[in-house]
Design a protein around this motif. Structure first.
Motif, PDB file in Angstrom:
ATOM      1  N   ASP A  74     -27.212  22.068  32.254  1.00 39.01           N
ATOM      2  CA  ASP A  74     -26.737  22.787  30.625  1.00 39.01           C
ATOM      3  C   ASP A  74     -27.606  23.447  29.386  1.00 39.01           C
ATOM      4  N   GLY A  75     -28.589  23.879  30.293  1.00 40.00           N
ATOM      5  CA  GLY A  75     -29.801  24.137  29.075  1.00 40.00           C
ATOM      6  C   GLY A  75     -30.472  23.150  29.073  1.00 40.00           C
ATOM      7  N   ARG A  76     -30.670  22.751  27.745  1.00 37.57           N
ATOM      8  CA  ARG A  76     -31.077  21.674  27.701  1.00 37.57           C
ATOM      9  C   ARG A  76     -30.551  20.259  27.999  1.00 37.57           C
ATOM     10  N   THR A  77     -29.303  20.074  27.922  1.00 37.80           N
ATOM     11  CA  THR A  77     -28.252  18.957  28.355  1.00 37.80           C
ATOM     12  C   THR A  77     -28.064  18.451  29.892  1.00 37.80           C
ATOM     13  N   TRP A  78     -28.792  17.947  30.289  1.00 38.55           N
ATOM     14  CA  TRP A  78     -28.444  16.690  31.549  1.00 38.55           C
ATOM     15  C   TRP A  78     -27.645  15.788  31.674  1.00 38.55           C
ATOM     16  N   PRO A 131     -36.178  16.979  24.860  1.00 39.35           N
ATOM     17  CA  PRO A 131     -36.886  17.258  23.511  1.00 39.35           C
ATOM     18  C   PRO A 131     -37.015  18.655  23.455  1.00 39.35           C
ATOM     19  N   VAL A 132     -37.177  18.730  22.059  1.00 43.62           N
ATOM     20  CA  VAL A 132     -37.845  20.525  21.936  1.00 43.62           C
ATOM     21  C   VAL A 132     -38.944  21.583  22.964  1.00 43.62           C
ATOM     22  N   ASP A 133     -39.889  19.807  22.935  1.00 41.65           N
ATOM     23  CA  ASP A 133     -41.105  20.866  24.239  1.00 41.65           C
ATOM     24  C   ASP A 133     -40.612  19.595  25.287  1.00 41.65           C
ATOM     25  N   ASN A 161     -22.844  16.230  13.570  1.00 38.16           N
ATOM     26  CA  ASN A 161     -24.159  17.604  14.248  1.00 38.16           C
ATOM     27  C   ASN A 161     -24.999  17.022  14.738  1.00 38.16           C
ATOM     28  N   ALA A 162     -25.458  15.655  14.963  1.00 40.44           N
ATOM     29  CA  ALA A 162     -26.115  14.627  14.947  1.00 40.44           C
ATOM     30  C   ALA A 162     -27.423  15.352  16.073  1.00 40.44           C
ATOM     31  N   LEU A 163     -26.185  16.292  17.428  1.00 36.35           N
ATOM     32  CA  LEU A 163     -26.789  16.727  18.423  1.00 36.35           C
ATOM     33  C   LEU A 163     -27.642  17.885  17.425  1.00 36.35           C
ATOM     34  N   GLY A 164     -27.686  18.383  16.844  1.00 33.33           N
ATOM     35  CA  GLY A 164     -28.083  19.756  16.464  1.00 33.33           C
ATOM     36  C   GLY A 164     -29.384  18.938  14.986  1.00 33.33           C
ATOM     37  N   PHE A 165     -29.383  18.382  14.381  1.00 31.06           N
ATOM     38  CA  PHE A 165     -30.230  17.716  13.305  1.00 31.06           C
ATOM     39  C   PHE A 165     -30.966  17.238  15.128  1.00 31.06           C
ATOM     40  N   LEU A 166     -30.836  16.694  15.450  1.00 33.16           N
ATOM     41  CA  LEU A 166     -32.056  16.493  16.419  1.00 33.16           C
ATOM     42  C   LEU A 166     -32.387  17.473  17.465  1.00 33.16           C
ATOM     43  N   ALA A 167     -32.321  18.506  17.444  1.00 28.72           N
ATOM     44  CA  ALA A 167     -32.653  19.635  18.174  1.00 28.72           C
ATOM     45  C   ALA A 167     -34.029  19.677  18.738  1.00 28.72           C
ATOM     46  N   ASP A 168     -34.577  19.129  17.220  1.00 30.60           N
ATOM     47  CA  ASP A 168     -36.136  20.520  17.399  1.00 30.60           C
ATOM     48  C   ASP A 168     -36.719  19.141  17.013  1.00 30.60           C
ATOM     49  N   LYS A 169     -36.155  18.359  17.002  1.00 27.25           N
ATOM     50  CA  LYS A 169     -36.944  16.449  18.053  1.00 27.25           C
ATOM     51  C   LYS A 169     -38.098  16.742  18.593  1.00 27.25           C
ATOM     52  N   GLN A 170     -39.031  15.727  19.130  1.00 27.05           N
ATOM     53  CA  GLN A 170     -40.101  15.454  20.624  1.00 27.05           C
ATOM     54  C   GLN A 170     -39.599  14.683  20.980  1.00 27.05           C
ATOM     55  N   VAL A 171     -37.280  14.872  21.047  1.00 28.52           N
ATOM     56  CA  VAL A 171     -36.465  13.270  21.644  1.00 28.52           C
ATOM     57  C   VAL A 171     -36.114  13.128  22.677  1.00 28.52           C
ATOM     58  N   ASN A 172     -35.979  12.588  23.697  1.00 22.11           N
ATOM     59  CA  ASN A 172     -34.686  12.976  24.187  1.00 22.11           C
ATOM     60  C   ASN A 172     -33.733  11.797  24.208  1.00 22.11           C
TER      61      ASN A 172
END
Length: 339
Positions: free
Chosen positions: A48-52, A72-74, A102-113
């Motif tokens: 679902d978009g970036r969410t698996w 991750p963002v990339d 908003n933890a997922l929003g905070f982590l959305a631009d991070k290079q992390v799963n």
């Protein structure tokens, strides 16, 4: 037909029937054995978009576990995994990182799963010694330390580097998991978790969560009060096993601010929907004592850690979200990615 020929034919028929029965029995046993030996596996992936949304079969618990992953963002580049564990509710209800912050929003631009397992309410993400009538079969420590990590690395194309964060009951769990398999997680962040569980106060805290709120029985978890399993799973007792892991440990004092009063007046869920302000103050005060005891033990062993002891604060989500932000630079550095 001669009598001898008749006897031979009868004997052959009897032998054939016996052989068929034996083969059928062998096949039945073989099938059963194959089922019992079914290996852990990712059984489905829904994107679902970036969410698996993964379904992961746990052989230890013989069931599929839902694991949500924010990619991750990339996504074209390998990324490390941050296991973000929920508290007592285990992501099954509204007392979760996803619903309350908003933890997922905070982590959305991070290079992390960002890995969020769903399930295990009231289990402390532990390996219970026996199945519980209310909470079922819990072998979460095995799932997190043995079954899930290699599957995630393969499915996500991850780097194999991991960090781990949890709050409240899972603030205890993350320390237990790190001690169960040293080196699996480069860093661990524990927010408002009672690290000591084998002394009377710590054991009572576990019983309050597992029995009073979740309806389980701690005798099925670690056994009666004199069972050695309590000490074997106590993060303070086993603190030496945290050596080499980067640690962030935080708690509040239990003293409320006006925003705490407003929060509980709105009946928002803390670790559980029925936690009121007074109980939130008591829980955080007790957690603060546990956390200082952990600090004393780590200091005695010369094991470094970053501590955040807020002079105010009760047991609820805005404090944990702030702690996630504060601990992120340490976790990012441990995973080798920009903060």
């Amino acid at each position: 037909m001669k009598l001898s020929a008749l006897r031979n034919r009868t004997a052959l028929r009897t032998a054939a029937v016996a052989l068929t029965a034996a083969l059928s029995a062998a096949l039945a046993v073989g099938t059963g054995s194959a089922d019992q030996d079914k290996a852990p596996a990712v059984t489905s992936v829904t994107k679902d978009g970036r969410t698996w949304h993964l379904k992961v079969y746990s052989a230890a618990m013989d069931k599929d576990i839902t694991v949500d992953v924010q990619r991750p963002v990339d996504e074209s580049q390998p990324a490390p995994n941050l296991y973000l564990l929920n508290g007592l509710d285990a992501g099954e209800g509204t007392a979760s990182w996803n619903a309350q912050t908003n933890a997922l929003g905070f982590l959305a631009d991070k290079q992390v799963n960002v890995i969020q397992p769903i399930g295990g309410r009231g289990s402390y993400y532990a390996d219970w010694q026996q199945s519980d009538p209310q909470l079922g079969l819990n072998k979460w420590q095995t799932f997190f330390t043995q079954e899930l990590p290699p599957l995630l690395d393969t499915t996500l194309g991850a780097t194999g580097v991991n960090a781990l964060a949890g709050l409240s009951t899972s603030g205890t769990s993350v320390l237990q998991l790190a001690e169960a398999k040293p080196g699996l997680w480069k860093s661990v962040a524990a927010y408002s978790g009672c690290a000591q569980i084998s002394d009377p106060m710590g054991r009572q805290f576990v019983k309050l969560a597992v029995e009073t709120w979740a309806g389980g029985n701690t005798n099925n978890m670690y056994g009666p009060a004199d069972s050695p399993l309590w000490a074997a799973n106590d993060p303070v007792v086993n603190a030496e096993k945290l050596r080499g892991t980067q640690l962030y440990i935080s708690s509040g004092s239990g003293i409320p601010l006006m925003r705490d009063v407003e929060y509980y007046t709105k009946s928002s869920p803390g670790i559980q929907g029925d936690v009121n302000l007074a109980l939130g103050m008591i829980i955080e005060g007790a957690v603060n004592s546990c956390t200082h005891n952990l600090q004393a033990k780590l200091d005695s062993l010369n094991i470094p850690a970053t501590y955040q002891f807020d002079p105010v604060g009760t047991h609820y989500w805005p404090y944990w979200e702030a702690a996630l932000h504060n601990s992120w630079p340490m976790m990012a550095a441990s995973m080798g990615i920009p903060a």
